[in-house]
Design a protein around this motif. Structure first.
Motif, short mmCIF file in Angstrom:
data_model
loop_
_atom_site.label_atom_id
_atom_site.label_comp_id
_atom_site.label_asym_id
_atom_site.label_seq_id
_atom_site.Cartn_x
_atom_site.Cartn_y
_atom_site.Cartn_z
N ASN A 11 0.85 -1.19 0.00
CA ASN A 11 0.00 0.00 0.00
C ASN A 11 0.89 1.24 0.00
OD1 ASN A 11 -1.57 2.24 1.02
ND2 ASN A 11 -3.12 0.76 1.64
N ARG A 12 0.85 1.99 -1.11
CA ARG A 12 1.74 3.15 -1.23
C ARG A 12 1.41 4.24 -0.21
NH1 ARG A 12 -0.40 7.50 -3.87
NH2 ARG A 12 -2.37 7.17 -4.99
N HIS A 13 0.13 4.33 0.22
CA HIS A 13 -0.24 5.32 1.23
C HIS A 13 0.50 5.05 2.54
CE1 HIS A 13 -3.53 6.90 -1.24
NE2 HIS A 13 -3.91 5.65 -1.46
N LYS A 14 0.57 3.77 2.93
CA LYS A 14 1.25 3.41 4.17
C LYS A 14 2.76 3.66 4.06
CE LYS A 14 -2.06 -0.11 5.72
NZ LYS A 14 -2.23 -1.51 6.17
N LEU A 15 3.32 3.32 2.90
CA LEU A 15 4.75 3.55 2.70
C LEU A 15 5.09 5.03 2.79
CD1 LEU A 15 5.29 1.05 -0.24
CD2 LEU A 15 6.47 0.94 1.97
N GLU A 16 4.27 5.86 2.13
CA GLU A 16 4.51 7.30 2.16
C GLU A 16 4.34 7.85 3.58
OE1 GLU A 16 1.72 8.65 -0.71
OE2 GLU A 16 2.89 7.93 -2.43
N GLU A 17 3.38 7.32 4.31
CA GLU A 17 3.14 7.80 5.67
C GLU A 17 4.33 7.51 6.57
OE1 GLU A 17 -0.44 7.75 9.00
OE2 GLU A 17 -0.42 6.20 7.47
N LEU A 18 4.86 6.29 6.52
CA LEU A 18 6.01 5.96 7.37
C LEU A 18 7.23 6.80 6.96
CD1 LEU A 18 7.35 4.43 9.63
CD2 LEU A 18 7.75 2.52 8.06
N ARG A 19 7.42 6.99 5.67
CA ARG A 19 8.55 7.82 5.22
C ARG A 19 8.43 9.24 5.74
NH1 ARG A 19 7.83 5.10 -0.64
NH2 ARG A 19 9.24 3.32 -0.37
N ARG A 20 7.21 9.81 5.71
CA ARG A 20 7.01 11.18 6.21
C ARG A 20 7.29 11.24 7.71
NH1 ARG A 20 2.24 11.04 2.92
NH2 ARG A 20 0.97 10.64 4.77
N ILE A 21 6.85 10.24 8.45
CA ILE A 21 7.04 10.23 9.90
C ILE A 21 8.53 10.15 10.25
CG2 ILE A 21 6.72 8.79 11.98
CD1 ILE A 21 3.86 8.22 10.87
N LEU A 22 9.26 9.30 9.54
CA LEU A 22 10.69 9.16 9.81
C LEU A 22 11.44 10.45 9.48
CD1 LEU A 22 11.40 5.52 8.58
CD2 LEU A 22 11.00 6.32 10.91
N LEU A 23 11.09 11.08 8.35
CA LEU A 23 11.73 12.34 7.98
C LEU A 23 11.44 13.43 9.01
CD1 LEU A 23 11.23 12.52 4.10
CD2 LEU A 23 13.40 12.35 5.34
N ALA A 24 10.19 13.46 9.49
CA ALA A 24 9.80 14.46 10.48
C ALA A 24 10.55 14.28 11.79
CB ALA A 24 8.29 14.41 10.72
N ASN A 25 11.04 13.06 12.04
CA ASN A 25 11.78 12.77 13.26
C ASN A 25 13.29 12.67 13.03
OD1 ASN A 25 9.86 12.06 15.75
ND2 ASN A 25 8.83 11.41 13.86
N GLY A 26 13.72 13.20 11.88
CA GLY A 26 15.16 13.26 11.61
C GLY A 26 15.80 11.94 11.26
#
Length: 203
Positions: A11-26
């Motif tokens: 699911n690309r939505h889930k992949l994008e969500e985890l990537r955004r969360i990791l980036l937001a946390n450095g």
């Protein structure tokens, strides 16, 4: 050095969500890959009685086969007037797995005569991290709200168009991806894994 972490989904939505969360946390040193980017393997059916059981089983399968740290989630909608259902059956509530529209319409029809004050619901997500030979953790996130009578919005997927989060005038499907990340059940569950993922980058 980049650390590859497998999110056990296509699911690309889930992949994008985890990537955004990791980036937001450095955590830009972590590369999130999905199941379509690793060699195929037989995936166990989701037969667990709880979100936690299903998430852990998926993460174990992925970590064992690929040797990568694996994150997996299982999530769904728990409706108070339906005694917590569809729950772990959310993705196949109408019979066919992944038919979002049919699932949503079935829930709406089941709640047709339920008054507004009894239409409480929660999105629930269990997120698991399994590191081969090391870490195993599963954590839970919940997002409470009510169900509206007509779908609204085009963002998101699943039951998002009928879920009105507490304190909001817009459904989950009317929120921006960033707004949803900050509030959603999956966002909460995945963010709770951040300290464990951060530790992996230090090893």
């Amino acid at each position: 050095m980049t650390l590859r972490v497998l999110l056990a989904t296509r699911n690309r939505h889930k992949l994008e969500e985890l990537r955004r969360i990791l980036l937001a946390n450095g955590l830009d040193a972590i590369e999130v890959v999905g199941l379509s980017q690793v060699r195929q393997f037989p995936e166990s059916p989701e037969t667990g009685a709880t979100f936690e059981e299903n998430a852990l089983a998926k993460a174990h399968d992925a970590a064992r086969v690929t040797g990568l740290p694996a994150v997996a989630d299982d999530s769904g909608l728990a409706v108070e007037a339906l005694n917590g259902m569809p729950g772990v059956l959310s993705a196949r509530w109408a019979g066919e797995h992944g038919d979002d529209r049919a699932n949503l319409e079935l829930v709406l029809s089941q709640l047709k005569d339920v008054p507004d004050e009894r239409r409480g619901a929660a999105f629930v997500c269990a997120a698991a991290l399994v590191v081969p030979g090391s870490t195993e953790v599963v954590l839970r996130g919940e997002w409470r709200g009510t169900l509206v009578r007509e779908p609204r919005g085009t963002n998101g997927f699943g039951y998002d168009p009928i879920f009105l989060p507490e304190g909001q005038a817009r459904t989950s499907a009317e929120l921006s991806p960033q707004e949803k990340d900050s509030m959603s059940h999956r966002g909460r569950a995945l963010r709770s894994l951040v300290p464990y993922l951060r530790e992996l980058t230090r090893e």
